[in-house]
Write a protein that holds these residues in place. Structure first.
Motif, PDB file in Angstrom:
ATOM      1  N   LYS A 277       0.862  -1.181   0.000  1.00 47.81           N
ATOM      2  CA  LYS A 277       0.000   0.000   0.000  1.00 47.81           C
ATOM      3  C   LYS A 277       0.898   1.231   0.000  1.00 47.81           C
ATOM      4  CE  LYS A 277      -3.806   2.211   2.524  1.00 47.81           C
ATOM      5  NZ  LYS A 277      -4.686   2.146   3.733  1.00 47.81           N
ATOM      6  N   LEU A 278       0.441   2.300  -0.651  1.00 49.81           N
ATOM      7  CA  LEU A 278       1.215   3.537  -0.735  1.00 49.81           C
ATOM      8  C   LEU A 278       0.404   4.693  -0.165  1.00 49.81           C
ATOM      9  CD1 LEU A 278       3.713   5.131  -1.797  1.00 49.81           C
ATOM     10  CD2 LEU A 278       2.469   5.384  -3.963  1.00 49.81           C
ATOM     11  N   TYR A 279       1.024   5.453   0.728  1.00 49.68           N
ATOM     12  CA  TYR A 279       0.406   6.660   1.276  1.00 49.68           C
ATOM     13  C   TYR A 279       1.366   7.826   1.071  1.00 49.68           C
ATOM     14  CZ  TYR A 279      -0.751  10.092   4.963  1.00 49.68           C
ATOM     15  OH  TYR A 279      -1.021  11.243   5.659  1.00 49.68           O
ATOM     16  N   ILE A 280       0.961   8.795   0.254  1.00 48.04           N
ATOM     17  CA  ILE A 280       1.727  10.025   0.051  1.00 48.04           C
ATOM     18  C   ILE A 280       1.119  11.097   0.948  1.00 48.04           C
ATOM     19  CG2 ILE A 280       2.509  11.757  -1.593  1.00 48.04           C
ATOM     20  CD1 ILE A 280       3.713   8.985  -2.038  1.00 48.04           C
ATOM     21  N   ALA A 281       1.893  11.519   1.954  1.00 53.21           N
ATOM     22  CA  ALA A 281       1.390  12.449   2.962  1.00 53.21           C
ATOM     23  C   ALA A 281       1.452  13.888   2.473  1.00 53.21           C
ATOM     24  CB  ALA A 281       2.197  12.299   4.245  1.00 53.21           C
ATOM     25  N   LYS A 282       0.370  14.595   2.616  1.00 53.10           N
ATOM     26  CA  LYS A 282       0.278  15.976   2.133  1.00 53.10           C
ATOM     27  C   LYS A 282       1.083  16.938   3.014  1.00 53.10           C
ATOM     28  CE  LYS A 282      -4.198  15.531  -0.180  1.00 53.10           C
ATOM     29  NZ  LYS A 282      -3.536  15.588  -1.508  1.00 53.10           N
ATOM     30  N   ASN A 283       1.580  17.985   2.370  1.00 48.34           N
ATOM     31  CA  ASN A 283       2.278  19.072   3.077  1.00 48.34           C
ATOM     32  C   ASN A 283       3.406  18.557   3.966  1.00 48.34           C
ATOM     33  OD1 ASN A 283       0.340  21.000   2.039  1.00 48.34           O
ATOM     34  ND2 ASN A 283      -1.085  20.197   3.564  1.00 48.34           N
ATOM     35  N   ALA A 284       4.104  17.532   3.516  1.00 45.84           N
ATOM     36  CA  ALA A 284       5.133  16.909   4.349  1.00 45.84           C
ATOM     37  C   ALA A 284       6.453  16.822   3.606  1.00 45.84           C
ATOM     38  CB  ALA A 284       4.686  15.513   4.788  1.00 45.84           C
TER      39      ALA A 284
END
Length: 311
Positions: A277-284
């Motif tokens: 699974k891939l999670y691209i974290a915003k504003n990070a």
């Protein structure tokens, strides 16, 4: 000027250029294998400042939590230091691997996520960091065997019927991936802002930090590293191992990461077979996925663990 004098000048010039390039390569190698680690106590303070930790603050972690200190010998002879925090005799265990230049205290921000979901937690210091021994850093090449030793400790002292997961940040994430390729006892992994290829990372950092674009310098540093320390940049690159990993992995990366480019996380995700699974974290930026997205970060981890029947 005679031909002999002319060729002598050329030879001397080339020699000094060679010495200069090798010298710069050696300097770059020294920065890589001997990073300037942040003192242990300062890592505690930074964790409080950056993540506003209250429940598991400095005093409570040091004095209030029930925990067991871990001290064992690495297979290379130096001491490894860690801390085990039991959680109502839980047989679910998470091992937290920190990033470069810091210590186990910089994994504290993830503590509540796993304690709240019924995990016992092990934090430990990489070689050449915190209170662990070791005289140099290898970006996962030797560190993966230290992580295996920590896992061995867990099985020996907590029990054979445990479920183990690993969470790594930055260099810790790269260490986790290299470790998964040599140990199939782990049930899941969380890889946060790790690099895919060291040659590419060093080329990027050389350009960003020193405004130098030179594969030659990286190659020289690579040769020096192999000669002096027994490993090269390819051998410590997770993209060389990722296709061997069958363990479910959650990949996390900040969308604005300029230190380890976000595409590296995406590349690792695309290369890995099986459950992922891939999670691209915003504003990070780098290592800011949790700091800037606390609720979403925990939600992503819990959703991933539910999907693989861990919680």
């Amino acid at each position: 000027m005679t031909n002999a004098e002319y060729y002598l000048i050329i030879a001397i010039t080339l020699f000094f250029i060679f010495v200069l390039v090798v010298g710069i390569g050696y300097y770059f190698n020294h920065i890589i294998v001997h990073p300037k680690a942040i003192p242990h106590k300062r890592c505690q303070e930074l964790e409080i400042e950056l993540n506003n930790i209250k429940y598991k603050d400095l005093k409570q972690f040091d004095e209030g939590l029930v925990k067991r200190n871990i001290k064992l010998k690495s297979i290379y002879g130096y001491d490894l230091h860690g801390v085990y925090i039991p959680n109502n005799h839980s047989k679910k265990i998470i091992i937290l691997a920190h990033g470069i230049t810091v210590s186990l205290y910089c994994s504290l921000k993830y503590l509540n996520i796993f304690l709240d979901n019924g995990f016992g937690v092990i934090l430990y210091d990489h070689r050449n960091h915190g209170l662990s021994g070791g005289k140099n850093t290898s970006f996962g090449y030797y560190e993966k065997f230290d992580l295996k030793s920590i896992t061995d400790w867990a099985y020996k002292h907590i029990g054979n019927h445990i479920t183990i997961g690993v969470h790594g940040e930055s260099m810790g994430a790269a260490t986790v991936l290299q470790y998964l390729a040599i140990d199939d006892r782990v049930s899941f992994a969380i890889e946060d802002c790790g690099y895919s290829n060291l040659n590419d990372l060093y080329e990027h950092r050389l350009k960003e930090d020193y405004k130098i674009k030179s594969r030659l310098l990286i190659k020289i540093a690579d040769i020096i590293t192999k000669t002096l320390y027994g490993w090269n940049f390819k051998q410590a690159s997770p993209d060389q191992y990722i296709q061997m990993i069958t363990t479910p992995v959650l990949f996390i990366h900040g969308e604005n990461d300029q230190y380890v480019p976000t595409n590296m996380g995406k590349d690792l995700f695309n290369l890995k077979p099986g459950i992922k699974k891939l999670y691209i974290a915003k504003n990070a930026g780098h290592a800011e996925a949790y700091t800037n997205n606390k609720k979403e970060y925990q939600k992503q981890i819990e959703s991933f663990l539910e999907s693989i029947n861990i919680i």
